[in-house]
Write a protein that holds these residues in place. Structure first.
Motif, PDB file in Angstrom:
ATOM      1  N   ARG A  64      22.253  24.619  37.205  1.00  0.00           N
ATOM      2  CA  ARG A  64      21.226  25.294  36.416  1.00  0.00           C
ATOM      3  C   ARG A  64      20.791  24.380  35.274  1.00  0.00           C
ATOM      4  O   ARG A  64      21.590  24.009  34.425  1.00  0.00           O
ATOM      5  CB  ARG A  64      21.787  26.605  35.858  1.00  0.00           C
ATOM      6  CG  ARG A  64      20.771  27.515  35.285  1.00  0.00           C
ATOM      7  CD  ARG A  64      19.954  28.094  36.393  1.00  0.00           C
ATOM      8  NE  ARG A  64      19.167  29.204  35.912  1.00  0.00           N
ATOM      9  CZ  ARG A  64      18.287  29.795  36.634  1.00  0.00           C
ATOM     10  NH1 ARG A  64      18.094  29.433  37.872  1.00  0.00           N
ATOM     11  NH2 ARG A  64      17.586  30.779  36.161  1.00  0.00           N
ATOM     12  N   LEU A  66      17.497  23.946  32.435  1.00  0.00           N
ATOM     13  CA  LEU A  66      16.309  24.594  31.892  1.00  0.00           C
ATOM     14  C   LEU A  66      15.211  23.567  31.669  1.00  0.00           C
ATOM     15  O   LEU A  66      15.466  22.419  31.307  1.00  0.00           O
ATOM     16  CB  LEU A  66      16.649  25.288  30.572  1.00  0.00           C
ATOM     17  CG  LEU A  66      17.691  26.389  30.660  1.00  0.00           C
ATOM     18  CD1 LEU A  66      18.000  26.933  29.265  1.00  0.00           C
ATOM     19  CD2 LEU A  66      17.247  27.501  31.572  1.00  0.00           C
ATOM     20  N   LEU A  67      13.989  23.980  31.886  1.00  0.00           N
ATOM     21  CA  LEU A  67      12.843  23.090  31.731  1.00  0.00           C
ATOM     22  C   LEU A  67      12.725  22.571  30.301  1.00  0.00           C
ATOM     23  O   LEU A  67      12.317  21.431  30.085  1.00  0.00           O
ATOM     24  CB  LEU A  67      11.568  23.820  32.149  1.00  0.00           C
ATOM     25  CG  LEU A  67      10.306  23.002  32.255  1.00  0.00           C
ATOM     26  CD1 LEU A  67      10.475  21.896  33.285  1.00  0.00           C
ATOM     27  CD2 LEU A  67       9.130  23.872  32.640  1.00  0.00           C
ATOM     28  N   LYS A  68      13.125  23.374  29.340  1.00  0.00           N
ATOM     29  CA  LYS A  68      13.030  22.950  27.939  1.00  0.00           C
ATOM     30  C   LYS A  68      13.988  21.808  27.611  1.00  0.00           C
ATOM     31  O   LYS A  68      13.792  21.088  26.653  1.00  0.00           O
ATOM     32  CB  LYS A  68      13.278  24.124  27.002  1.00  0.00           C
ATOM     33  CG  LYS A  68      14.704  24.627  27.012  1.00  0.00           C
ATOM     34  CD  LYS A  68      14.926  25.714  25.993  1.00  0.00           C
ATOM     35  CE  LYS A  68      16.396  26.065  25.989  1.00  0.00           C
ATOM     36  NZ  LYS A  68      16.906  26.423  24.739  1.00  0.00           N
ATOM     37  N   ASP A  69      15.021  21.628  28.447  1.00  0.00           N
ATOM     38  CA  ASP A  69      16.001  20.569  28.214  1.00  0.00           C
ATOM     39  C   ASP A  69      15.620  19.242  28.875  1.00  0.00           C
ATOM     40  O   ASP A  69      16.176  18.206  28.550  1.00  0.00           O
ATOM     41  CB  ASP A  69      17.376  20.998  28.724  1.00  0.00           C
ATOM     42  CG  ASP A  69      17.912  22.207  27.985  1.00  0.00           C
ATOM     43  OD1 ASP A  69      17.560  22.384  26.802  1.00  0.00           O
ATOM     44  OD2 ASP A  69      18.669  22.986  28.587  1.00  0.00           O
ATOM     45  N   THR A  86      18.003  14.521  30.474  1.00  0.00           N
ATOM     46  CA  THR A  86      17.964  15.490  29.384  1.00  0.00           C
ATOM     47  C   THR A  86      17.886  14.788  28.024  1.00  0.00           C
ATOM     48  O   THR A  86      17.603  15.429  27.024  1.00  0.00           O
ATOM     49  CB  THR A  86      19.197  16.410  29.417  1.00  0.00           C
ATOM     50  OG1 THR A  86      20.377  15.614  29.443  1.00  0.00           O
ATOM     51  CG2 THR A  86      19.160  17.313  30.644  1.00  0.00           C
TER      52      THR A  86
END
Length: 116
Positions: A64, A66-69, A86
């Motif tokens: 998993r 996240l796109l924000k990371d 990242t």
């Protein structure tokens, strides 16, 4: 900003037109801005593509992210794995494999588009 001058030109074209009754009137006003050098792309229902969802929910649970990371992403033609970073200081990419195995085995599937 250059966008401010463009918006001003649109406002002036709308005022010059007097009344805007429908979208075609608005489109004509946009086309008349910037001495007609502005290219207007009218979006129709066939301008959009209905992507088929081939993600594997089991694989997504395992890795998993996240796109924000994500700060950098790399996609290669013919491969089903996305590579991402990242942090910009990282030297190596991490792999994100979230496509169903049965789709990856198909010979008719190439470049990310289903050819039926």
């Amino acid at each position: 900003m250059s966008a401010d001058s463009f918006h001003h030109q649109v406002e002036m074209a709308l005022k010059k037109q007097n009344k805007t009754y429908d979208f075609n009137d608005f489109e004509d006003a946009l086309k008349s801005t910037n001495k007609g050098k502005f290219d207007v792309k009218v979006m129709e229902h066939d301008s959009f593509y209905d992507w088929i969802d081939y993600k594997s929910s089991q694989k997504l649970k395992q890795c998993r992210v996240l796109l924000k990371d994500i700060v950098c992403i790399k996609a290669e033609t013919g491969k089903f794995v996305l590579q991402y970073k990242t942090k910009l200081t990282e030297t190596e990419f991490k792999e994100l494999n979230c496509i169903c195995k049965k789709i990856m085995k198909k010979k008719w599937y190439f470049d990310g588009f289903a050819k039926s």
